[in-house]
Motif scaffolding. Structure first.
Motif, mmCIF file in Angstrom:
data_model
loop_
_atom_site.group_PDB
_atom_site.id
_atom_site.type_symbol
_atom_site.label_atom_id
_atom_site.label_comp_id
_atom_site.label_asym_id
_atom_site.label_seq_id
_atom_site.Cartn_x
_atom_site.Cartn_y
_atom_site.Cartn_z
ATOM 1 N N PHE A 22 -9.717 -7.978 -1.141
ATOM 2 C CA PHE A 22 -10.069 -8.003 0.227
ATOM 3 C C PHE A 22 -8.773 -7.528 1.122
ATOM 4 O O PHE A 22 -8.841 -7.052 1.974
ATOM 5 N N LEU A 23 -7.754 -8.211 0.721
ATOM 6 C CA LEU A 23 -6.411 -7.838 1.096
ATOM 7 C C LEU A 23 -6.410 -6.255 1.275
ATOM 8 O O LEU A 23 -5.770 -5.729 2.452
ATOM 9 N N VAL A 24 -6.352 -5.675 0.089
ATOM 10 C CA VAL A 24 -6.297 -4.321 0.157
ATOM 11 C C VAL A 24 -7.407 -3.639 1.233
ATOM 12 O O VAL A 24 -7.019 -2.561 1.866
ATOM 13 N N LEU A 25 -8.597 -4.045 1.091
ATOM 14 C CA LEU A 25 -9.585 -3.553 2.043
ATOM 15 C C LEU A 25 -9.373 -3.644 3.460
ATOM 16 O O LEU A 25 -9.608 -2.954 4.272
ATOM 17 N N SER A 26 -8.901 -4.621 3.843
ATOM 18 C CA SER A 26 -8.520 -5.416 5.119
ATOM 19 C C SER A 26 -7.524 -4.563 5.679
ATOM 20 O O SER A 26 -7.253 -4.053 6.940
ATOM 21 N N LEU A 27 -6.350 -4.224 4.828
ATOM 22 C CA LEU A 27 -5.228 -3.226 5.086
ATOM 23 C C LEU A 27 -5.742 -2.101 5.410
ATOM 24 O O LEU A 27 -5.123 -1.200 6.266
ATOM 25 N N ALA A 28 -6.952 -1.474 4.627
ATOM 26 C CA ALA A 28 -7.371 -0.122 5.220
ATOM 27 C C ALA A 28 -8.024 -0.050 6.228
ATOM 28 O O ALA A 28 -7.909 0.869 7.100
ATOM 29 N N VAL A 29 -8.755 -1.018 6.463
ATOM 30 C CA VAL A 29 -9.369 -1.233 8.002
ATOM 31 C C VAL A 29 -8.382 -1.128 9.018
ATOM 32 O O VAL A 29 -8.365 -0.243 9.928
ATOM 33 N N PHE A 30 -7.263 -2.100 8.868
ATOM 34 C CA PHE A 30 -6.185 -2.130 9.973
ATOM 35 C C PHE A 30 -5.443 -0.558 9.902
ATOM 36 O O PHE A 30 -5.053 -0.010 11.132
ATOM 37 N N GLU A 31 -5.397 0.113 8.781
ATOM 38 C CA GLU A 31 -4.984 1.652 8.751
ATOM 39 C C GLU A 31 -5.816 2.230 9.465
ATOM 40 O O GLU A 31 -5.048 3.214 10.385
ATOM 41 N N LEU A 32 -7.006 2.106 9.586
ATOM 42 C CA LEU A 32 -7.981 3.067 10.363
ATOM 43 C C LEU A 32 -7.676 2.730 11.858
ATOM 44 O O LEU A 32 -7.870 3.596 12.549
ATOM 45 N N VAL A 33 -7.696 1.578 12.230
ATOM 46 C CA VAL A 33 -7.450 1.281 13.566
ATOM 47 C C VAL A 33 -6.215 1.592 14.388
ATOM 48 O O VAL A 33 -6.235 1.482 15.447
ATOM 49 N N THR A 34 -5.110 1.538 13.722
ATOM 50 C CA THR A 34 -3.863 1.955 14.185
ATOM 51 C C THR A 34 -3.660 3.373 14.295
ATOM 52 O O THR A 34 -4.265 4.146 13.613
ATOM 53 N N LYS A 35 -2.943 3.687 15.268
ATOM 54 C CA LYS A 35 -2.583 5.077 15.503
ATOM 55 C C LYS A 35 -1.538 5.781 14.564
ATOM 56 O O LYS A 35 -1.223 6.933 14.691
ATOM 57 N N TYR A 36 -0.944 4.955 13.851
ATOM 58 C CA TYR A 36 0.127 5.529 12.993
ATOM 59 C C TYR A 36 -0.274 5.123 11.489
ATOM 60 O O TYR A 36 -1.092 4.350 11.258
ATOM 61 N N ASP A 37 0.329 5.836 10.546
ATOM 62 C CA ASP A 37 0.316 5.437 9.214
ATOM 63 C C ASP A 37 1.155 4.555 8.698
ATOM 64 O O ASP A 37 2.466 4.740 8.677
ATOM 65 N N ASN A 38 0.600 3.340 8.516
ATOM 66 C CA ASN A 38 1.631 2.180 8.083
ATOM 67 C C ASN A 38 2.300 2.360 7.176
ATOM 68 O O ASN A 38 3.580 2.258 7.039
ATOM 69 N N TRP A 39 1.804 2.784 5.919
ATOM 70 C CA TRP A 39 2.682 2.941 4.786
ATOM 71 C C TRP A 39 3.889 3.891 4.805
ATOM 72 O O TRP A 39 4.958 3.815 4.204
ATOM 73 N N GLU A 40 3.421 5.278 5.390
ATOM 74 C CA GLU A 40 4.360 6.352 5.614
ATOM 75 C C GLU A 40 5.715 5.516 6.798
ATOM 76 O O GLU A 40 6.773 6.194 6.417
ATOM 77 N N GLU A 41 5.114 4.959 7.712
ATOM 78 C CA GLU A 41 6.287 4.634 8.482
ATOM 79 C C GLU A 41 7.026 3.469 7.854
ATOM 80 O O GLU A 41 8.499 3.369 8.107
ATOM 81 N N ILE A 42 6.714 2.578 6.974
ATOM 82 C CA ILE A 42 7.412 1.638 6.284
ATOM 83 C C ILE A 42 8.269 2.340 5.195
ATOM 84 O O ILE A 42 9.413 1.965 5.182
ATOM 85 N N LYS A 43 7.886 3.376 4.783
ATOM 86 C CA LYS A 43 8.460 4.210 4.003
ATOM 87 C C LYS A 43 9.948 4.881 4.478
ATOM 88 O O LYS A 43 10.966 4.854 4.021
ATOM 89 N N LYS A 44 9.500 5.160 5.870
ATOM 90 C CA LYS A 44 10.745 5.659 6.631
ATOM 91 C C LYS A 44 11.626 4.716 7.242
ATOM 92 O O LYS A 44 12.691 4.755 7.474
#
Length: 134
Positions: A22-44
């Motif tokens: 569920f943590l993976v699924l909910s992070l995917a939902v948050f990824e959809l509602v934010t206007k930026y790519d979470n993991w790409e920004e964290i990678k940067k």
């Protein structure tokens, strides 16, 4: 079969598996509602995004902690955890709505650590309120 599900090790493994999924699924939902790519920004190295995402992870985990403590079955825990996540997601939209002078997502994407920190604290704080209601 009932004896199998009453084994504490099996119950812990079931709770763990469900919460990680569920943590993976909910992070995917948050990824959809934010206007930026979470993991790409964290990678940067964007610490504002890392703090906001970390707050969401801790918030979701905390909600499920309460759901596990207060409910006897995996299905009940899932139901309350999903409800708690929906409330946390609403909190995200309320935070965005209550800050009309700037766009939360844009500020976090730009690396504004103050906004990232507040977003993290809101997610964690709301998770305690939501969890206590569960």
């Amino acid at each position: 079969m009932e004896q199998f599900w009453q084994n504490e090790y099996i119950q812990i493994a079931a709770y763990y598996s469900v919460v990680v999924l569920f943590l993976v699924l909910s992070l995917a939902v948050f990824e959809l509602v934010t206007k930026y790519d979470n993991w790409e920004e964290i990678k940067k190295g964007n610490m504002a995004v890392a703090m906001a995402t970390g707050g969401k992870i801790l918030g979701i985990a905390n909600i499920f902690r309460y759901a596990i403590l207060e409910h006897n079955s995996v299905l009940s825990m899932i139901g309350w955890g999903v409800y708690g996540f929906a409330l946390l997601l609403c909190g995200y939209f309320i935070f965005e709505f209550l800050t009309p002078k700037f766009n939360v997502d844009q500020e976090i994407e730009k690396g504004n650590m103050a906004v990232g920190f507040i977003s993290m604290v809101i997610s964690i704080g709301l998770s305690f309120i939501i969890g206590s209601g569960i």
